[in-house]
Design a protein around this motif. Structure first.
Motif, short mmCIF file in Angstrom:
data_model
loop_
_atom_site.label_atom_id
_atom_site.label_comp_id
_atom_site.label_asym_id
_atom_site.label_seq_id
_atom_site.Cartn_x
_atom_site.Cartn_y
_atom_site.Cartn_z
N ARG A 229 0.85 -1.19 0.00
CA ARG A 229 0.00 0.00 0.00
C ARG A 229 0.88 1.23 0.00
NH1 ARG A 229 -4.83 0.05 -1.63
NH2 ARG A 229 -5.54 1.62 -0.17
N ASN A 230 0.39 2.27 -0.67
CA ASN A 230 1.10 3.55 -0.72
C ASN A 230 2.53 3.37 -1.23
OD1 ASN A 230 -1.17 4.97 0.42
ND2 ASN A 230 -0.57 4.12 2.41
N LEU A 231 2.66 2.70 -2.35
CA LEU A 231 3.98 2.39 -2.90
C LEU A 231 4.80 3.64 -3.15
CD1 LEU A 231 5.83 0.12 -4.07
CD2 LEU A 231 4.78 0.60 -6.30
N LEU A 232 4.16 4.74 -3.54
CA LEU A 232 4.89 5.95 -3.91
C LEU A 232 5.07 6.92 -2.73
CD1 LEU A 232 3.43 6.70 -7.45
CD2 LEU A 232 5.34 5.23 -6.77
N SER A 233 4.71 6.51 -1.54
CA SER A 233 4.97 7.34 -0.37
C SER A 233 6.43 7.23 0.02
CB SER A 233 4.10 6.89 0.80
OG SER A 233 4.52 7.52 2.00
N PRO A 234 7.11 8.34 0.26
CA PRO A 234 8.52 8.26 0.68
C PRO A 234 8.74 7.43 1.93
CG PRO A 234 7.95 10.50 0.03
CD PRO A 234 6.66 9.72 0.06
N SER A 235 7.68 7.21 2.71
CA SER A 235 7.83 6.38 3.91
C SER A 235 7.82 4.89 3.60
CB SER A 235 6.71 6.71 4.91
OG SER A 235 5.44 6.38 4.36
N ASN A 236 7.50 4.54 2.35
CA ASN A 236 7.47 3.13 1.95
C ASN A 236 8.76 2.80 1.20
OD1 ASN A 236 7.01 0.60 0.80
ND2 ASN A 236 4.86 1.02 0.36
N ALA B 212 4.98 12.91 -11.51
CA ALA B 212 5.54 13.82 -10.50
C ALA B 212 5.78 13.08 -9.19
CB ALA B 212 4.61 15.01 -10.29
N ARG B 213 4.86 12.23 -8.79
CA ARG B 213 5.02 11.49 -7.53
C ARG B 213 6.17 10.48 -7.64
NH1 ARG B 213 -0.29 8.90 -5.31
NH2 ARG B 213 1.21 8.39 -3.65
N LEU B 214 6.30 9.86 -8.80
CA LEU B 214 7.42 8.94 -9.00
C LEU B 214 8.75 9.66 -8.87
CD1 LEU B 214 6.12 6.73 -11.93
CD2 LEU B 214 7.11 5.83 -9.83
N ARG B 215 8.85 10.82 -9.52
CA ARG B 215 10.10 11.58 -9.47
C ARG B 215 10.40 12.04 -8.04
NH1 ARG B 215 7.85 12.50 -14.53
NH2 ARG B 215 9.32 12.54 -16.29
N ASP B 216 9.36 12.49 -7.33
CA ASP B 216 9.56 12.91 -5.95
C ASP B 216 10.01 11.73 -5.09
OD1 ASP B 216 8.82 15.48 -6.60
OD2 ASP B 216 6.77 15.30 -5.82
N TYR B 217 9.46 10.57 -5.35
CA TYR B 217 9.84 9.38 -4.57
C TYR B 217 11.31 9.06 -4.77
CZ TYR B 217 9.99 4.58 -2.87
OH TYR B 217 10.32 3.43 -2.19
N PHE B 218 11.74 9.01 -6.03
CA PHE B 218 13.14 8.67 -6.29
C PHE B 218 14.08 9.74 -5.71
CE2 PHE B 218 11.29 6.08 -9.82
CZ PHE B 218 11.70 4.85 -9.33
N ALA B 219 13.66 10.99 -5.80
CA ALA B 219 14.48 12.06 -5.22
C ALA B 219 14.60 11.88 -3.71
CB ALA B 219 13.88 13.42 -5.55
N ALA B 220 13.50 11.53 -3.06
CA ALA B 220 13.52 11.35 -1.61
C ALA B 220 14.40 10.17 -1.20
CB ALA B 220 12.10 11.14 -1.09
N LYS B 221 14.53 9.18 -2.08
CA LYS B 221 15.31 7.99 -1.78
C LYS B 221 16.74 8.07 -2.33
CE LYS B 221 12.08 5.79 0.42
NZ LYS B 221 12.20 5.57 1.88
#
Length: 413
Positions: free
Chosen positions: A42-49, A80-89
């Motif tokens: 769940r919430n695969l694109l959340s930076p917390s996941n 946009a969410r994918l890019r933000d996720y990768f940036a956060a990781k």
């Protein structure tokens, strides 16, 4: 000892740590280990996941790169969410968007993906390709990954219901050739498939039915409990309901995936050609690429399944009540059970092509009860015509004013 066993016993088998002796003939054998994961999250694109980052080899490790191949429609919704996720990781994504429609399922798009791998300079083992999209994109990217340097690791992130329960969880890849569905392809397992029903909130309602066709298939061939669950919930399955993944929806998706994997795992390379998961896939490949207006994959499979339900009933394998239950469930989900292109001539032609694919025998799976199949090899043209007539007669009865054919299909999860 049989002659086959004797021939096998006669083949010398030298230890792997011993050099082969010189000679004129050698026997070579190897075993290809396959292991991959299918994970519902769940919430695969959340930076917390951390799930996707870990699959890419990152999650805090500096210098991690990946090639992200995204369906162009999905990119507009989630890019946009994918890019933000990768940036956060701390992961550096190299980006490629490609169309995800059936017209893009060809060798040209496979080559385009391989060219993106070259442009990136992807490392053969440690850097991953991430495929984000529906079944068409997953097949194209998987085939490209299998061909590039004879195999680079890839990750599947299916964003449609059909992708999450079918195309995203097996090992087959493929593209179309002329009017032949998936004529060119490979077997190449992903490292992991990551399934998040939240993606389903943005799919078109037509794609709900498209994916439900493959779930209905698994219910008919393997899981009577799943069939009953679908009868109770099908009318209320919307993108939002699927995305929220209430317990009934979670059970439906889980049972469908588990059933599919249970059937695939012992026979990943299709050494056995009698496959229950081929139900609905005998006639549909010929229909899918010829229908006008075009049909989605699951819609063509539904028309095929309707014919197979009628074939089973006409042969005395399935009661009329159960055949009509199957047809009613297809209609309740918004799937077609007939198509003008589906004539006896096309069915006969499709069956001939299936015989080639199945190495000389029809090997057609037919339900002999809801949740069970048998395989037949003697379907005739006359039977095909009578099956079509049965389905058309049912469709007319179900569409008549006051028809009660769908009366058992109500409720919501």
């Amino acid at each position: 000892m049989s002659s086959e066993a004797a021939a096998t016993a006669a083949i010398p088998s030298a230890p792997f740590d011993m050099p082969r002796p010189p000679g004129l003939s050698w026997y070579v054998q190897a075993h290809h280990h396959v292991g991959y994961e299918v994970n519902i999250t769940r919430n695969l694109l959340s930076p917390s996941n951390p799930t996707l980052a870990r699959a890419c080899g990152g999650d805090g490790r500096p210098g991690t790169r990946c090639l992200v191949v995204v369906d162009s429609t999905v990119d507009g919704l989630y890019g946009a969410r994918l890019r933000d996720y990768f940036a956060a990781k701390g992961i550096e994504p190299h980006w490629l968007t490609v169309p995800g429609d059936e017209d893009s399922k060809d060798l040209d798009h496979v080559v385009r993906v391989t060219e993106a791998m070259t442009d990136m300079g992807i490392l053969r083992r440690t850097e991953k390709v991430v495929a984000v999209g529906g079944g068409v994109l997953l097949d194209v990217v998987g085939m490209a990954a299998s061909l590039y340097r004879r195999g680079v690791p890839y990750i599947r992130v299916p964003t449609t219901l059909l992708g999450q329960v079918d195309a995203g969880v097996g090992v087959k890849t493929g593209v179309n050739q002329d009017r032949h569905k998936n004529r060119l392809g490979t077997y190449f397992a992903p490292q992991t498939a990551l399934i998040d029903t939240a993606f389903l909130r943005t799919i078109d309602p037509r794609h709900v039915a498209n994916g439900l066709a493959e779930i209905i298939k698994m219910a008919l061939v393997k899981d009577a409990v799943l069939f009953g669950l679908l009868e109770r919930t099908a009318a209320g399955l919307t993108p939002d309901v699927l995305a929220d993944c209430a317990p009934a929806v979670g059970e439906m998706i889980s049972r469908a995936i588990a059933g599919m994997l249970d059937e695939l795992e012992p026979n990943l390379w299709e050494s056995v050609l009698e496959r229950s998961v081929d139900y609905g896939h005998t006639f549909s490949p010929s229909l899918e690429l010829r229908a006008d207006p075009p049909l989605l994959h699951g819609e063509a499979v539904a028309v095929d399944m309707a014919v197979c339900l009628a074939l089973a009933h006409n042969r005395g394998l399935l009661t009329r009540a159960d055949a009509d239950r199957g047809l009613a469930l297809l209609r309740a989900t918004g799937l077609p059970v007939t198509d003008p292109v589906f004539t006896a001539d096309l069915l006969e032609s499709a069956l001939r092509d299936a015989v080639k694919h199945r190495d000389g025998l029809q090997r057609v799976p037919l339900t002999d009860a809801i949740g069970s199949v048998v395989f037949v090899n003697d379907i005739t043209r006359d039977e095909l015509g009578r099956a079509l007539s049965y389905v058309h007669s049912y469709a007319e009865r179900a569409a008549a004013p006051g028809a009660a054919a769908l009366s058992t299909l109500s409720g919501a999860p």
